[in-house]
Design an enzyme around this catalytic site. Structure first.
Site, PDB file in Angstrom:
ATOM      1  N   CYS A   2       0.827  -1.202   0.000  1.00 46.64           N
ATOM      2  CA  CYS A   2       0.000   0.000   0.000  1.00 46.64           C
ATOM      3  C   CYS A   2       0.866   1.258   0.000  1.00 46.64           C
ATOM      4  O   CYS A   2       1.957   1.275   0.565  1.00 46.64           O
ATOM      5  CB  CYS A   2      -0.857   0.030   1.253  1.00 46.64           C
ATOM      6  SG  CYS A   2      -1.901  -1.400   1.431  1.00 46.64           S
ATOM      7  N   ARG A  27       4.814   0.533  -6.449  1.00 46.88           N
ATOM      8  CA  ARG A  27       4.760  -0.377  -5.305  1.00 46.88           C
ATOM      9  C   ARG A  27       3.765  -1.506  -5.523  1.00 46.88           C
ATOM     10  O   ARG A  27       3.769  -2.483  -4.787  1.00 46.88           O
ATOM     11  CB  ARG A  27       4.355   0.392  -4.037  1.00 46.88           C
ATOM     12  CG  ARG A  27       5.364   1.418  -3.601  1.00 46.88           C
ATOM     13  CD  ARG A  27       4.774   2.370  -2.573  1.00 46.88           C
ATOM     14  NE  ARG A  27       4.455   1.739  -1.307  1.00 46.88           N
ATOM     15  CZ  ARG A  27       5.273   1.699  -0.269  1.00 46.88           C
ATOM     16  NH1 ARG A  27       6.452   2.243  -0.348  1.00 46.88           N
ATOM     17  NH2 ARG A  27       4.908   1.109   0.853  1.00 46.88           N
ATOM     18  N   TRP A  74      -2.908  -2.436  -1.660  1.00 43.81           N
ATOM     19  CA  TRP A  74      -2.486  -3.731  -2.159  1.00 43.81           C
ATOM     20  C   TRP A  74      -3.083  -4.733  -1.182  1.00 43.81           C
ATOM     21  O   TRP A  74      -2.649  -4.856  -0.043  1.00 43.81           O
ATOM     22  CB  TRP A  74      -0.967  -3.795  -2.191  1.00 43.81           C
ATOM     23  CG  TRP A  74      -0.482  -4.949  -2.994  1.00 43.81           C
ATOM     24  CD1 TRP A  74      -0.346  -5.022  -4.349  1.00 43.81           C
ATOM     25  CD2 TRP A  74      -0.068  -6.214  -2.491  1.00 43.81           C
ATOM     26  NE1 TRP A  74       0.120  -6.263  -4.717  1.00 43.81           N
ATOM     27  CE2 TRP A  74       0.303  -7.006  -3.603  1.00 43.81           C
ATOM     28  CE3 TRP A  74       0.026  -6.774  -1.219  1.00 43.81           C
ATOM     29  CZ2 TRP A  74       0.745  -8.317  -3.481  1.00 43.81           C
ATOM     30  CZ3 TRP A  74       0.473  -8.073  -1.100  1.00 43.81           C
ATOM     31  CH2 TRP A  74       0.831  -8.817  -2.222  1.00 43.81           C
ATOM     32  N   ASN A 100      -1.161   1.149   5.851  1.00 42.85           N
ATOM     33  CA  ASN A 100      -0.284   0.169   5.221  1.00 42.85           C
ATOM     34  C   ASN A 100       0.194  -0.752   6.330  1.00 42.85           C
ATOM     35  O   ASN A 100       0.736  -0.284   7.321  1.00 42.85           O
ATOM     36  CB  ASN A 100       0.908   0.886   4.562  1.00 42.85           C
ATOM     37  CG  ASN A 100       1.967  -0.076   4.053  1.00 42.85           C
ATOM     38  OD1 ASN A 100       1.691  -1.255   3.853  1.00 42.85           O
ATOM     39  ND2 ASN A 100       3.163   0.428   3.854  1.00 42.85           N
ATOM     40  N   GLY A 101      -0.034  -2.064   6.166  1.00 47.97           N
ATOM     41  CA  GLY A 101       0.398  -3.010   7.187  1.00 47.97           C
ATOM     42  C   GLY A 101      -0.711  -3.983   7.517  1.00 47.97           C
ATOM     43  O   GLY A 101      -1.648  -4.163   6.737  1.00 47.97           O
ATOM     44  N   GLU A 488      16.890 -23.853  -6.312  1.00 44.55           N
ATOM     45  CA  GLU A 488      16.536 -22.443  -6.457  1.00 44.55           C
ATOM     46  C   GLU A 488      17.784 -21.612  -6.764  1.00 44.55           C
ATOM     47  O   GLU A 488      17.740 -20.686  -7.580  1.00 44.55           O
ATOM     48  CB  GLU A 488      15.844 -21.955  -5.171  1.00 44.55           C
ATOM     49  CG  GLU A 488      15.472 -20.492  -5.136  1.00 44.55           C
ATOM     50  CD  GLU A 488      14.509 -20.051  -6.238  1.00 44.55           C
ATOM     51  OE1 GLU A 488      13.954 -20.893  -6.966  1.00 44.55           O
ATOM     52  OE2 GLU A 488      14.334 -18.825  -6.387  1.00 44.55           O
ATOM     53  N   LYS A 492      18.155 -19.313 -10.049  1.00 43.52           N
ATOM     54  CA  LYS A 492      18.421 -17.857  -9.991  1.00 43.52           C
ATOM     55  C   LYS A 492      19.606 -17.510 -10.876  1.00 43.52           C
ATOM     56  O   LYS A 492      19.574 -16.552 -11.637  1.00 43.52           O
ATOM     57  CB  LYS A 492      18.754 -17.408  -8.560  1.00 43.52           C
ATOM     58  CG  LYS A 492      17.653 -17.114  -7.583  1.00 43.52           C
ATOM     59  CD  LYS A 492      16.632 -16.111  -7.927  1.00 43.52           C
ATOM     60  CE  LYS A 492      15.591 -16.616  -8.831  1.00 43.52           C
ATOM     61  NZ  LYS A 492      14.303 -16.987  -8.419  1.00 43.52           N
ATOM     62  N   GLU A 495      18.734 -17.904 -14.630  1.00 47.69           N
ATOM     63  CA  GLU A 495      17.713 -16.935 -15.069  1.00 47.69           C
ATOM     64  C   GLU A 495      18.299 -15.566 -15.382  1.00 47.69           C
ATOM     65  O   GLU A 495      17.921 -14.933 -16.352  1.00 47.69           O
ATOM     66  CB  GLU A 495      16.685 -16.707 -13.941  1.00 47.69           C
ATOM     67  CG  GLU A 495      15.547 -17.662 -13.882  1.00 47.69           C
ATOM     68  CD  GLU A 495      14.571 -17.283 -12.766  1.00 47.69           C
ATOM     69  OE1 GLU A 495      13.374 -17.313 -13.026  1.00 47.69           O
ATOM     70  OE2 GLU A 495      15.003 -16.972 -11.627  1.00 47.69           O
ATOM     71  N   HIS A 511      26.339 -40.950  -9.522  1.00 47.78           N
ATOM     72  CA  HIS A 511      25.603 -41.716 -10.536  1.00 47.78           C
ATOM     73  C   HIS A 511      25.579 -40.997 -11.886  1.00 47.78           C
ATOM     74  O   HIS A 511      24.748 -41.309 -12.734  1.00 47.78           O
ATOM     75  CB  HIS A 511      24.174 -41.992 -10.050  1.00 47.78           C
ATOM     76  CG  HIS A 511      24.150 -42.797  -8.787  1.00 47.78           C
ATOM     77  ND1 HIS A 511      24.581 -44.098  -8.712  1.00 47.78           N
ATOM     78  CD2 HIS A 511      23.799 -42.454  -7.515  1.00 47.78           C
ATOM     79  CE1 HIS A 511      24.476 -44.542  -7.472  1.00 47.78           C
ATOM     80  NE2 HIS A 511      24.004 -43.549  -6.721  1.00 47.78           N
ATOM     81  N   LYS A 612       7.286 -12.312 -15.822  1.00 49.76           N
ATOM     82  CA  LYS A 612       6.973 -12.417 -14.394  1.00 49.76           C
ATOM     83  C   LYS A 612       5.777 -13.350 -14.181  1.00 49.76           C
ATOM     84  O   LYS A 612       5.767 -14.162 -13.270  1.00 49.76           O
ATOM     85  CB  LYS A 612       6.658 -11.021 -13.848  1.00 49.76           C
ATOM     86  CG  LYS A 612       6.347 -10.981 -12.368  1.00 49.76           C
ATOM     87  CD  LYS A 612       7.612 -10.902 -11.576  1.00 49.76           C
ATOM     88  CE  LYS A 612       7.383 -11.131 -10.100  1.00 49.76           C
ATOM     89  NZ  LYS A 612       8.525 -11.805  -9.482  1.00 49.76           N
TER      90      LYS A 612
HETATM   91  C1  G6P Z   1       7.598 -17.342 -14.026  1.00 51.60           C
HETATM   92  C2  G6P Z   1       8.436 -16.415 -13.172  1.00 51.60           C
HETATM   93  C3  G6P Z   1       9.021 -17.196 -11.995  1.00 51.60           C
HETATM   94  C4  G6P Z   1       7.929 -17.873 -11.212  1.00 51.60           C
HETATM   95  C5  G6P Z   1       7.049 -18.751 -12.109  1.00 51.60           C
HETATM   96  C6  G6P Z   1       5.800 -19.224 -11.392  1.00 51.60           C
HETATM   97  O1  G6P Z   1       8.418 -18.308 -14.634  1.00 51.60           O
HETATM   98  O2  G6P Z   1       9.483 -15.869 -13.945  1.00 51.60           O
HETATM   99  O3  G6P Z   1       9.729 -16.304 -11.149  1.00 51.60           O
HETATM  100  O4  G6P Z   1       8.492 -18.653 -10.198  1.00 51.60           O
HETATM  101  O5  G6P Z   1       6.607 -17.999 -13.240  1.00 51.60           O
HETATM  102  O6  G6P Z   1       5.036 -18.094 -11.090  1.00 51.60           O
HETATM  103  P1  G6P Z   1       3.937 -18.038  -9.951  1.00 51.60           P
HETATM  104  O7  G6P Z   1       3.351 -16.660 -10.055  1.00 51.60           O
HETATM  105  O8  G6P Z   1       2.931 -19.104 -10.285  1.00 51.60           O
HETATM  106  O9  G6P Z   1       4.617 -18.315  -8.666  1.00 51.60           O
END
Ligand code: G6P
Length: 617
Positions: A2, A27, A74, A100-101, A488, A492, A495, A511, A612
């Site tokens: 927010c 934001r 938000w 906000n909060g 992960e 990262k 990506e 293996h 995204k």
């Molecule tokens: C896209 C984004 C990732 C995300 C994935 C799943 O590939 O680039 O960062 O983890 O979608 O998105 P979600 O909104 O379902 O977590």
């Protein structure tokens, strides 16, 4: 999250509010609103949707005023609708608030008011009611005193901003664990949730500290603590331009979001363990649950479905649910689940994890399961998203909006969501005493401070990134809770830096994957203390013997041993729970990927070929 803006002492306050809200758009928000004291009433306008909807609604309204407060919401409590948009007024229309909060004890505060009909589903509205009650109780109306009396009773996190009809040129704000900036320049008083909304007017600002209350008038600011004693905020001059201000001085949204993780984890843990009625025993609860708890107690199998980063959080969820609730769990890529014949029935719980709640593969997989009568629980960051609406229950992560394409703060909050779900399932199945659950929760509450400590490794990690930024191939290895984090970490790095990176269970190396190791390879090993630590040490020795450099992520308890076996050791504080290590060990891997990518000149916020939110199959 927010956004708040307040202005007093300007003829065009409403235009100033709209301009300020525009500056806060980055934001993330799903509705907007404002209130101005106008004659004998507080005039409020608010609309769900984009700022244009709100601006359109303002047209034709007599909103001329020198004072007003505005808000972009938000959603966290209640769907993103007109009625839940801020501001909220008390029933007599005397006091208005934007927030906000999260007000953690809002249910208890509501219960205190007796049989009152609320106009929204928010945790915020009740605050306006209590401030109005305190105003009524004072001999002389004094909004600041009424606010101080009210905020002394609030639990949770808040930046609150009030106006009252009794004193139409005064804005009162209060802050705890959510940012709030105040300023005064050229006979105008301002407040905002961040400096981006203020730098068009002044660069000399003051950040309120937790527990401070500010009275903002055209002739100046008055800042006190909650008891009314004079208090000193943190004053500073802003040197950033607007774009940098939106990033709060960070070079990218990704870095800003990495550094917001202590707050995001803190907010996700807030408001989870409360009594629904005064006097009742505290219990862990989800946000929205339309699944009968007796039905959940009969569940004999769980599927966790997700994509990308969310899938890795789901892998931690499997460990938590099997450990605490004793139910077998399968974790599966959502796009695969729907094209086979999964054995799903009314006794199968499907947990769909999605930051956006709009990933089409996850939504389709969840709906495939629902068709077979399986209840669906969503772990989601966006209130009112498609997945959240279609699921039978929702646990919201409170990470706030994430702008960087590569998920960071939403991932660690998804892990927290998974841990809470494991504890919740254990509670409904009677697997743990309430005191045990409370003890684990209180230990999880220490995570934000521990993440702060991990963030202090940033300089050291940047040096490592300098050294390894041209390494073509990096292998991440881990066991147990370290494996999803290794995955992960590899995701990262690939990506945002476009370098080859893969993750393997450390025990699988022999293996096949170990054939890839040669002199100059980099292996990142997740090796916190715990029951698999000795096995990790053996796997580290195997790769090192074949010429790899090893960067090990250890904890206070394991680091001394690791130093004998690895080229570099990043030491995390000892976690308060073994599964909580996952949150801490994620952070150095995010920072490593970030620094490698930026040192290679890549745009970390918008990596090539990636989106995204993926709304296609
Ligand atoms: C896209 C984004 C990732 C995300 C994935 C799943 O590939 O680039 O960062 O983890 O979608 O998105 P979600 O909104 O379902 O977590």
């Amino acid at each position: 999250m927010c956004g708040i803006i307040g202005i007093t002492g300007r003829d065009d306050a409403v235009e100033g509010i709209v301009a300020g809200l525009k500056r806060l758009e980055y934001r993330g928000y799903d509705s907007a609103g404002a209130v101005i004291p106008d004659g004998q009433q507080l005039r409020a306008v608010k609309r769900a949707g984009k700022l244009e909807e709100f601006v359109h609604a303002l047209e034709g309204q007599p909103m001329a005023s020198t004072c007003g407060i505005g808000h972009t919401r938000w959603a966290t409590h209640g769907a993103p609708t007109d009625r839940n948009a801020h501001p909220h007024l008390d029933p007599t229309g005397r006091v208005a608030v934007v927030h906000n909060g999260i007000i953690e004890n809002y249910q208890l505060l509501k219960a205190e008011l007796g049989d009152v009909r609320f106009a929204s589903d928010t945790d915020t509205e009740v605050v306006a009611y209590h401030v109005a009650r305190e105003l009524d109780a004072l001999d002389t109306p004094d909004l600041a005193e009424a606010v101080r009396r009210t905020v002394r009773r609030l639990k949770g996190a808040f930046a609150l901003c009030f106006v009252a009809i009794d004193d139409p040129e005064t804005i009162v704000v209060a802050k705890k664990e959510a940012p709030l900036i105040v300023a005064h320049a050229d006979g105008v008083g301002y407040c905002a949730s961040d400096v981006a909304a203020l730098i068009a007017h002044t660069r000399d600002v003051a950040a309120l500290l937790d527990g401070q209350v500010a009275v903002i008038r055209p002739d100046g600011l008055e800042i006190t603590d909650v008891d009314g004693n004079p208090a000193q905020p943190h004053e500073y001059t802003v040197h950033w331009d607007l774009e940098a201000a939106e990033k709060q001085g960070y070079d990218s949204f990704m870095l800003k979001e990495i550094f917001e993780q202590p707050q995001a984890v803190h907010d996700t843990l807030l408001d989870r363990h409360t009594a629904s009625e005064p006097g009742a025993a505290p219990a862990l609860h989800l946000d929205e649950l339309h699944i009968d708890e007796r039905e959940l107690a009969r569940i004999d199998k769980v599927f966790i479905l997700a994509c990308g980063t969310s899938l890795h959080a789901g892998m931690v969820g499997k460990l938590a649910i099997e450990h605490w609730a004793g139910i077998p769990v399968d974790v599966e890529v959502a796009s695969e689940f729907r094209y086979r014949d999964p054995i799903v029935d009314a006794h199968t719980l499907v947990i769909a994890i999605s930051q956006s709640g709009e990933t089409v593969d996850t939504i389709a997989a969840a709906s495939h399961a629902r068709d077979q009568r399986a209840p669906v629980l969503a772990i989601c960051n966006v209130v009112g998203s498609t997945l959240a609406r279609e699921a039978d229950g929702v646990l919201y992560t409170h990470a706030g909006p994430e702008v960087g394409v590569a998920a960071t703060k939403t991932f660690v909050t998804q892990i927290v969501g998974c841990l809470l779900t494991g504890l919740y399932l254990s509670q409904v199945r009677g697997r743990m005493f309430a005191t045990e659950t409370a003890d684990i929760l209180s230990r999880l509450q220490q995570m934000p401070a521990a993440i702060e400590q991990v963030l202090e490794l940033d300089g050291e990690i940047r040096e490592l990134a300098e050294r390894y930024k041209d390494t073509d191939y990096t292998m991440f290895i881990g066991r147990h809770a370290g494996l999803p984090i290794a995955m992960e970490g590899a995701l990262k790095l690939k990506e945002i830096s476009y370098l080859h990176a893969e993750a393997f269970p450390a025990g699988e190396m022999k293996h096949g994957p170990i054939a890839l190791i040669e002199s100059g390879s980099l292996v990142v090993a997740l090796a916190p203390g715990g029951h698999v630590f000795p096995k990790m040490v053996s796997n580290i020795q195997e790769v090192r013997a074949r010429g790899a450099s090893v960067l090990a992520i250890g904890t206070d308890g394991s680091a001394a041993d690791l130093k004998e076996h690895a080229d570099h050791v990043l030491t995390l504080p000892e976690p308060t729970h073994e599964l909580a290590t996952t949150v801490l060990s994620t952070v150095p891997l995010q920072l490593f990927a970030y620094h490698v990518a930026t040192l290679r000149g890549e745009d970390v916020d918008k990596p090539r070929n990636l989106a995204k939110t993926v709304t296609v199959e």
